[in-house]
Design a protein around this motif. Sequence first.
Motif, PDB file in Angstrom:
ATOM      1  N   ARG A   4       0.804  -1.223   0.000  1.00  0.00           N
ATOM      2  CA  ARG A   4       0.000   0.000   0.000  1.00  0.00           C
ATOM      3  C   ARG A   4       0.840   1.277   0.000  1.00  0.00           C
ATOM      4  N   ALA A   7      -0.831   3.839  -2.122  1.00  0.00           N
ATOM      5  CA  ALA A   7      -2.251   4.115  -1.838  1.00  0.00           C
ATOM      6  C   ALA A   7      -2.591   5.602  -1.874  1.00  0.00           C
ATOM      7  N   PRO A   8      -1.771   6.502  -1.316  1.00  0.00           N
ATOM      8  CA  PRO A   8      -2.128   7.931  -1.380  1.00  0.00           C
ATOM      9  C   PRO A   8      -2.216   8.464  -2.809  1.00  0.00           C
ATOM     10  N   TRP A  10      -3.263   6.717  -5.506  1.00  0.00           N
ATOM     11  CA  TRP A  10      -4.539   6.239  -6.059  1.00  0.00           C
ATOM     12  C   TRP A  10      -5.733   6.920  -5.386  1.00  0.00           C
ATOM     13  N   GLU A  11      -5.624   7.172  -4.089  1.00  0.00           N
ATOM     14  CA  GLU A  11      -6.700   7.886  -3.385  1.00  0.00           C
ATOM     15  C   GLU A  11      -6.835   9.317  -3.919  1.00  0.00           C
ATOM     16  N   ARG A  14      -8.547   9.362  -7.332  1.00  0.00           N
ATOM     17  CA  ARG A  14     -10.002   9.163  -7.233  1.00  0.00           C
ATOM     18  C   ARG A  14     -10.743  10.470  -6.980  1.00  0.00           C
ATOM     19  N   TYR A 123     -11.080   2.416  -9.551  1.00  0.00           N
ATOM     20  CA  TYR A 123      -9.828   3.175  -9.563  1.00  0.00           C
ATOM     21  C   TYR A 123      -9.950   4.291 -10.594  1.00  0.00           C
TER      22      TYR A 123
END
Length: 132
Positions: A4, A7-8, A10-11, A14, A123
Amino acid sequence: EPDRLDAPYWEGARVGELRVQRCRACGGFQWGPEWLCHRCLAFDLAWETVAGRGRIYSWERAWHPVHPALRNHGPYLVVLVELPQAGGIRMVGNLLGDPRQSVEIGAPVEAVFEPHDDANPPYTLVQWRRSA
């Protein structure tokens, strides 16, 4: 990635934000995600939202699919975009528009956030388009 680490990124995508890592120790930006700073080797990285504007540093017109999902999508343009407001880091992405368009090194581009809400999990891809 299972760890992860990204992860930031991909977040942020979004919600329409381009996020990259920045070292709290030396202030340097970097891409791709790592556990330590490429410049000073500190383990003190944060994620920062940066302007989704840059310039084409390099490009390639891909004629053969590199993934089964791209089987019916050739040719397409892949660009290496330099982000001057983020320390000059470079990111790879697709250039939207006519895949046979002429491409100029140094041309301005802006990020486009392409949601894939039907995927599991959903995603958003960061793509690029020419800008003024």
